[in-house]
Design an enzyme around this catalytic site. Structure first.
Site, PDB file in Angstrom:
ATOM      1  N   HIS A 126      19.145 -15.592   5.688  1.00 21.38           N
ATOM      2  CA  HIS A 126      19.668 -16.325   6.847  1.00 21.38           C
ATOM      3  C   HIS A 126      19.187 -15.693   8.154  1.00 21.38           C
ATOM      4  O   HIS A 126      18.633 -16.376   9.030  1.00 21.38           O
ATOM      5  CB  HIS A 126      21.205 -16.317   6.794  1.00 21.38           C
ATOM      6  CG  HIS A 126      21.878 -17.041   7.908  1.00 21.38           C
ATOM      7  ND1 HIS A 126      22.622 -18.189   7.714  1.00 21.38           N
ATOM      8  CD2 HIS A 126      21.925 -16.791   9.248  1.00 21.38           C
ATOM      9  CE1 HIS A 126      23.089 -18.613   8.878  1.00 21.38           C
ATOM     10  NE2 HIS A 126      22.688 -17.764   9.834  1.00 21.38           N
ATOM     11  N   GLU A 127      19.372 -14.381   8.275  1.00 23.22           N
ATOM     12  CA  GLU A 127      18.971 -13.713   9.517  1.00 23.22           C
ATOM     13  C   GLU A 127      17.455 -13.661   9.671  1.00 23.22           C
ATOM     14  O   GLU A 127      16.941 -13.712  10.791  1.00 23.22           O
ATOM     15  CB  GLU A 127      19.571 -12.306   9.577  1.00 23.22           C
ATOM     16  CG  GLU A 127      21.090 -12.245   9.451  1.00 23.22           C
ATOM     17  CD  GLU A 127      21.821 -13.146  10.439  1.00 23.22           C
ATOM     18  OE1 GLU A 127      21.256 -13.471  11.499  1.00 23.22           O
ATOM     19  OE2 GLU A 127      22.974 -13.524  10.158  1.00 23.22           O
ATOM     20  N   HIS A 130      16.305 -16.793  11.331  1.00 26.66           N
ATOM     21  CA  HIS A 130      16.450 -16.680  12.787  1.00 26.66           C
ATOM     22  C   HIS A 130      15.314 -15.838  13.380  1.00 26.66           C
ATOM     23  O   HIS A 130      14.748 -16.190  14.421  1.00 26.66           O
ATOM     24  CB  HIS A 130      17.790 -16.019  13.134  1.00 26.66           C
ATOM     25  CG  HIS A 130      18.983 -16.889  12.906  1.00 26.66           C
ATOM     26  ND1 HIS A 130      18.986 -18.251  13.167  1.00 26.66           N
ATOM     27  CD2 HIS A 130      20.240 -16.578  12.466  1.00 26.66           C
ATOM     28  CE1 HIS A 130      20.185 -18.751  12.887  1.00 26.66           C
ATOM     29  NE2 HIS A 130      20.954 -17.760  12.454  1.00 26.66           N
TER      30      HIS A 130
END
Length: 236
Positions: A126-127, A130
């Site tokens: 997820h990170e 980003h």
């Protein structure tokens, strides 16, 4: 006269002595059970234990997780080479499992907030999404549409919205569960942006970019409908 170098009479424990072994066992037992020692000692031992576990899982995932290795490769191809020192295990508040700091170019893993190594794997991916968006698309995080797009992609591509994770959160759906989860979690994240005045604005930002961002699976080839394959790249 007692020998002052004799550990049994000097009042100190030598490394490897029975006393030293017992003390390690006692502190481990205290962490597991919450018994023994002062509250401050138990808290310090717990943080140390969580930090060691976080670092161990982090190393294993960076070396052996197909999804994490895949993202590390594509981050490097996008001009953002990530090493272990760019992934920081740290105590956090109880509202999140991780985060991405655009200013520092680092991912934060909230030690003690992971219920399994798979949970940490999802959080890392997820990170990393980003981080990938920040490197490749020059995201302006104060722009709510930019933020919404990256949140949609990160929630969709990371495995955060697989059915078993939603069941743990108390959300059960048998139709378009993945889309509903991605939309809900993206709105929550955008709402937490200091530039967002209210939930209606967050929802509007997500809706405005939904079609293009939900269908954008880069750097993955596609998102499959099978939850256990959601995170897996088709090519490495």
């Amino acid at each position: 006269m007692p020998d002052p170098n004799d550990a049994s009479t000097s009042g100190t424990s030598q490394p490897g002595s029975d006393d030293s072994t017992f003390e390690r066992w006692r502190r481990t037992f205290s962490v597991i059970t919450g018994l023994g020692g002062t509250p401050e000692e138990r808290q310090a031992d717990m943080e140390r234990f969580h930090g060691q576990t976080c670092e161990k899982w982090k190393r294993e995932l960076m070396n052996y997780s197909p999804a994490v290795v895949f993202m590390l490769k594509h981050l490097k191809l996008s001009g953002c080479s990530v090493s272990s020192k760019d992934i920081i295990c740290s105590p956090c508040d109880y509202t999140r499992a991780g985060g991405f700091s655009p200013e520092a170019g680092a991912v934060i893993l909230c030690q003690g907030r992971f219920f399994s190594k798979n949970h940490m794997e999802d959080t890392l991916v997820h990170e990393f999404v980003h981080m990938y968006d920040h490197a490749k698309f020059k995201v302006d995080w104060s722009n709510l549409r930019h933020h919404a797009c990256s949140e949609i992609r990160a929630n969709s591509l990371s495995g955060d919205c697989r059915w078993t994770r939603e069941l743990r959160r108390g959300f059960v759906a048998f139709s378009k569960q993945h889309q509903a989860c991605v939309r809900r979690r993206a709105i929550l994240s955008v709402r937490a942006n200091p530039a967002c005045p209210d939930e209606a604005t967050a929802e509007r930002a997500v809706n405005e970019v939904w079609e293009s961002c939900f269908s954008d699976t880069r750097p993955f080839d596609e998102v499959t409908p099978c939850n256990h394959l959601l995170r897996m790249p088709l090519t490495v």
